[in-house]
Scaffold this active site. Structure first.
Site, PDB file in Angstrom:
ATOM      1  N   HIS A 177       0.878  -1.181   0.000  1.00  0.00           N
ATOM      2  CA  HIS A 177       0.000   0.000   0.000  1.00  0.00           C
ATOM      3  C   HIS A 177       0.917   1.233   0.000  1.00  0.00           C
ATOM      4  O   HIS A 177       1.729   1.408  -0.903  1.00  0.00           O
ATOM      5  CB  HIS A 177      -0.921  -0.108   1.226  1.00  0.00           C
ATOM      6  CG  HIS A 177      -2.088   0.823   1.271  1.00  0.00           C
ATOM      7  ND1 HIS A 177      -2.405   1.714   0.276  1.00  0.00           N
ATOM      8  CD2 HIS A 177      -3.043   1.017   2.233  1.00  0.00           C
ATOM      9  CE1 HIS A 177      -3.504   2.389   0.607  1.00  0.00           C
ATOM     10  NE2 HIS A 177      -3.904   1.993   1.812  1.00  0.00           N
TER      11      HIS A 177
ATOM     12  N   HIS B 280      -1.924  -2.287  -9.903  1.00  0.00           N
ATOM     13  CA  HIS B 280      -2.952  -1.734  -9.021  1.00  0.00           C
ATOM     14  C   HIS B 280      -4.127  -2.689  -8.935  1.00  0.00           C
ATOM     15  O   HIS B 280      -4.448  -3.366  -9.914  1.00  0.00           O
ATOM     16  CB  HIS B 280      -3.435  -0.373  -9.555  1.00  0.00           C
ATOM     17  CG  HIS B 280      -4.142   0.421  -8.517  1.00  0.00           C
ATOM     18  ND1 HIS B 280      -5.490   0.331  -8.314  1.00  0.00           N
ATOM     19  CD2 HIS B 280      -3.662   1.295  -7.602  1.00  0.00           C
ATOM     20  CE1 HIS B 280      -5.819   1.131  -7.312  1.00  0.00           C
ATOM     21  NE2 HIS B 280      -4.739   1.724  -6.860  1.00  0.00           N
TER      22      HIS B 280
ATOM     23  N   ASP C 131       2.803   5.884  -6.768  1.00  0.00           N
ATOM     24  CA  ASP C 131       3.985   5.803  -5.909  1.00  0.00           C
ATOM     25  C   ASP C 131       5.305   5.837  -6.666  1.00  0.00           C
ATOM     26  O   ASP C 131       6.310   6.288  -6.143  1.00  0.00           O
ATOM     27  CB  ASP C 131       3.931   4.521  -5.060  1.00  0.00           C
ATOM     28  CG  ASP C 131       2.804   4.588  -4.057  1.00  0.00           C
ATOM     29  OD1 ASP C 131       2.682   5.621  -3.384  1.00  0.00           O
ATOM     30  OD2 ASP C 131       2.036   3.618  -3.961  1.00  0.00           O
TER      31      ASP C 131
HETATM   32  C1  LIG Z   1      -1.001  -3.233  -6.023  1.00  0.00           C
HETATM   33  C2  LIG Z   1      -1.017  -4.743  -5.957  1.00  0.00           C
HETATM   34  C3  LIG Z   1      -0.905  -5.172  -4.489  1.00  0.00           C
HETATM   35  C4  LIG Z   1      -2.341  -5.239  -6.532  1.00  0.00           C
HETATM   36  O1  LIG Z   1      -2.330  -6.582  -6.292  1.00  0.00           O
HETATM   37  P1  LIG Z   1      -3.451  -7.643  -6.690  1.00  0.00           P
HETATM   38  O2  LIG Z   1      -4.635  -7.018  -7.296  1.00  0.00           O
HETATM   39  O3  LIG Z   1      -3.655  -8.494  -5.484  1.00  0.00           O
HETATM   40  O4  LIG Z   1      -2.723  -8.422  -7.827  1.00  0.00           O
HETATM   41  P2  LIG Z   1      -1.667  -9.596  -7.607  1.00  0.00           P
HETATM   42  O5  LIG Z   1      -0.653  -9.209  -6.586  1.00  0.00           O
HETATM   43  O6  LIG Z   1      -2.444 -10.849  -7.364  1.00  0.00           O
HETATM   44  O7  LIG Z   1      -0.990  -9.620  -9.021  1.00  0.00           O
HETATM   45  C5  LIG Z   1      -1.567 -10.243 -10.175  1.00  0.00           C
HETATM   46  C6  LIG Z   1      -0.435 -10.729 -11.069  1.00  0.00           C
HETATM   47  O8  LIG Z   1       0.351  -9.617 -11.500  1.00  0.00           O
HETATM   48  C7  LIG Z   1       1.677  -9.703 -10.988  1.00  0.00           C
HETATM   49  N1  LIG Z   1       2.051  -8.423 -10.451  1.00  0.00           N
HETATM   50  C8  LIG Z   1       1.230  -7.482  -9.921  1.00  0.00           C
HETATM   51  N2  LIG Z   1       1.928  -6.420  -9.526  1.00  0.00           N
HETATM   52  C9  LIG Z   1       3.207  -6.698  -9.821  1.00  0.00           C
HETATM   53  C10 LIG Z   1       4.406  -5.986  -9.652  1.00  0.00           C
HETATM   54  N3  LIG Z   1       4.399  -4.770  -9.085  1.00  0.00           N
HETATM   55  N4  LIG Z   1       5.559  -6.538 -10.059  1.00  0.00           N
HETATM   56  C11 LIG Z   1       5.568  -7.768 -10.640  1.00  0.00           C
HETATM   57  N5  LIG Z   1       4.450  -8.497 -10.827  1.00  0.00           N
HETATM   58  C12 LIG Z   1       3.293  -7.964 -10.430  1.00  0.00           C
HETATM   59  C13 LIG Z   1       1.604 -10.719  -9.844  1.00  0.00           C
HETATM   60  O9  LIG Z   1       2.823 -11.330  -9.602  1.00  0.00           O
HETATM   61  C14 LIG Z   1       0.542 -11.641 -10.351  1.00  0.00           C
HETATM   62  O10 LIG Z   1       1.115 -12.487 -11.320  1.00  0.00           O
HETATM   63  P3  LIG Z   1       0.715 -14.044 -11.402  1.00  0.00           P
HETATM   64  O11 LIG Z   1      -0.756 -14.036 -11.709  1.00  0.00           O
HETATM   65  O12 LIG Z   1       1.587 -14.565 -12.475  1.00  0.00           O
HETATM   66  O13 LIG Z   1       1.000 -14.613 -10.034  1.00  0.00           O
HETATM   67  C15 LIG Z   1       0.157  -5.332  -6.769  1.00  0.00           C
HETATM   68  O14 LIG Z   1       0.072  -4.860  -8.093  1.00  0.00           O
HETATM   69  C16 LIG Z   1       1.486  -5.016  -6.155  1.00  0.00           C
HETATM   70  O15 LIG Z   1       1.918  -5.730  -5.232  1.00  0.00           O
HETATM   71  N6  LIG Z   1       2.169  -3.942  -6.629  1.00  0.00           N
HETATM   72  C17 LIG Z   1       3.419  -3.537  -6.031  1.00  0.00           C
HETATM   73  C18 LIG Z   1       3.150  -2.751  -4.757  1.00  0.00           C
HETATM   74  C19 LIG Z   1       2.631  -1.367  -5.043  1.00  0.00           C
HETATM   75  O16 LIG Z   1       3.133  -0.653  -5.901  1.00  0.00           O
HETATM   76  N7  LIG Z   1       1.619  -0.975  -4.256  1.00  0.00           N
HETATM   77  C20 LIG Z   1       1.021   0.338  -4.369  1.00  0.00           C
HETATM   78  C21 LIG Z   1      -0.350   0.219  -4.955  1.00  0.00           C
HETATM   79  S1  LIG Z   1      -1.017   1.832  -5.315  1.00  0.00           S
END
Ligand SMILES: CC(C)(COP(=O)(O)OP(=O)(O)OC[C@H]1O[C@@H](n2cnc3c(N)ncnc32)[C@H](O)[C@@H]1OP(=O)(O)O)[C@@H](O)C(=O)NCCC(=O)NCCS
Length: 373
Positions: free
Chosen positions: A219, A258, A309
């Site tokens: 987050h 996201h 971010d």
């Molecule tokens: C924001 C976030 C938590 C959303 O997560 P979510 O909706 O739960 O999606 P998931 O984490 O399940 O990701 C779905 C797929 O995309 C990939 N993915 C998503 N964000 C990624 C990232 N930043 N880097 C690499 N791979 C990513 C995941 O590994 C997953 O791949 P898979 O299906 O092969 O396992 C996620 O994109 C993330 O962890 N981003 C990095 C942290 C971040 O920048 N947070 C700020 C958000 S505003």
């Protein structure tokens, strides 16, 4: 039965709100119906905070009075300063704000919901004071004066941090970032704050909940992690290789992707322009080139786009803000959104208490402790 796509409540509508829309068809990102593009181009953070708290844009006199009110609430009680002094020098600034918020709630408690608006202003005004007081005390032993003549939060914070007023365009860069961070519907920290409010707890507890939830790297903590990523590379080619290696190792790249946005984050374009301007001005151009290369690699390899971010990190860095203060900046701003959500929750409250799908053992016979094998 919860499917994999519903894990983490993905796509689940958990309530109603009239405060903002995130990626909604025909809306995009709006606060109270106003587009983020218009707000970040034409408004100030104080104007946006008023909009979130009251539901309408302020008239000129209302904005002046609001800014003056905020300015008059920047001081810290002595007992809060004492707590900031005894916190460890090595504490994370998010823990400092979480503790500061809690302590202020002990000294100036919310005794009735009629005080909620006053308390929201008090927190908006005093979070920069808490952070900078703690920072300077532990860096140099200085007990700084936390009041300045700056009429907005961005200028006030940069003044307290650097010990001198900041140039107008630097204040505006931070002001824009604060606008972009102010509100985002039912994100994790806002939802957590609403849950706390739904138990009829006080506003300080709801905001403390929000801070604790925001802290994690999935987050708010992503802006600090993004900076660490970008800074780790000497040039764009090294960044490309490093990110490829991390992706091969199935690591997540912070600042990308996201939960709600699937194609782009509308806040990213706005903050990216500031990142380019400030990196060029401060001769930190390699950081911008590295960031752009990481963006290109993530689009090419994963179809993922930068969220707010990612480029916010280099903006804050160019403003001379220590990386560990990046997520606290998010707190300064999101306090407006959290408070608006607490007000809304209180306006039509019902305890938030979802159900769970049980996946534990079946019914079992209790065995007394001295008979267990
Ligand atoms: C924001 C976030 C938590 C959303 O997560 P979510 O909706 O739960 O999606 P998931 O984490 O399940 O990701 C779905 C797929 O995309 C990939 N993915 C998503 N964000 C990624 C990232 N930043 N880097 C690499 N791979 C990513 C995941 O590994 C997953 O791949 P898979 O299906 O092969 O396992 C996620 O994109 C993330 O962890 N981003 C990095 C942290 C971040 O920048 N947070 C700020 C958000 S505003």
């Amino acid at each position: 039965m919860i499917t994999a796509s519903e894990a983490g409540l993905a796509g689940v509508v958990a309530g109603k709100t009239g405060i903002s829309t995130v990626g909604k068809k025909g809306f995009g990102l709006t606060y109270r119906g106003y587009s983020i593009e218009d707000l970040s181009e034409h408004a100030s953070f104080e104007e946006v905070a008023w909009l979130l708290l009251h539901g309408e844009l302020p008239m000129y006199e209302q904005l002046v009075a609001f800014s003056e009110e905020l300015q008059s609430r920047r001081s810290l009680p002595d007992r809060l300063k004492q707590v900031l002094e005894i916190l460890p020098r090595t504490a994370h600034p998010m823990d400092v704000l979480r503790t500061g918020c809690s302590m202020l709630g002990c000294i100036e408690p919310e005794e009735s919901p009629e005080q909620q608006y006053e308390i929201a202003m008090r927190l908006l005004a005093s979070f920069p004071s808490m952070l900078c007081y703690w920072h300077h005390y532990h860096q140099s032993g200085d007990r700084i004066d936390v009041e300045t003549d700056d009429d907005n939060l961005a200028g006030h914070f940069l003044h307290l941090l650097h010990g001198k007023p900041a140039a107008e365009h630097l204040c505006r860069a931070l002001d824009v970032a604060l606008i972009l961070y102010a509100e985002h519907e039912y994100n994790a920290s806002t939802f957590a704050a609403r849950i706390t409010a739904s138990t009829m707890s006080d506003l300080y507890s709801a905001i403390t909940t929000g801070i604790g939830t925001l802290r994690g790297p999935l987050h708010g903590g992503a802006n600090e992690a993004s900076m660490e990523l970008v800074e780790a590379f000497v040039n764009a080619d090294a960044a490309e290789q490093g990110v490829m290696n991390q992706l091969a190792a199935k690591k997540k790249i912070m600042g990308f992707g996201h939960r709600v946005y699937k194609k782009f984050d509308p806040r990213s374009d706005v903050i990216k322009r500031w990142s380019q301007t400030l990196c060029e001005e401060t001769a930190l151009t390699p950081l911008y080139e590295i960031s752009e290369r990481i963006e290109a690699v993530m689009r090419r390899e994963k179809g993922l786009f930068p969220n707010l971010d990612f480029y916010a990190a280099t903006v804050f860095h160019c403003l001379g803000i220590p990386t560990s203060m990046f997520t606290p900046l998010f707190v300064f701003s999101r306090t407006a959104g959290w408070s608006a959500h607490v007000f809304e929750q209180r306006g039509n409250n019902r305890l938030i208490r979802p159900a769970a799908e049980y996946n534990g053992p079946g019914p079992r016979v209790f065995v007394p402790i001295n008979e267990r094998a």
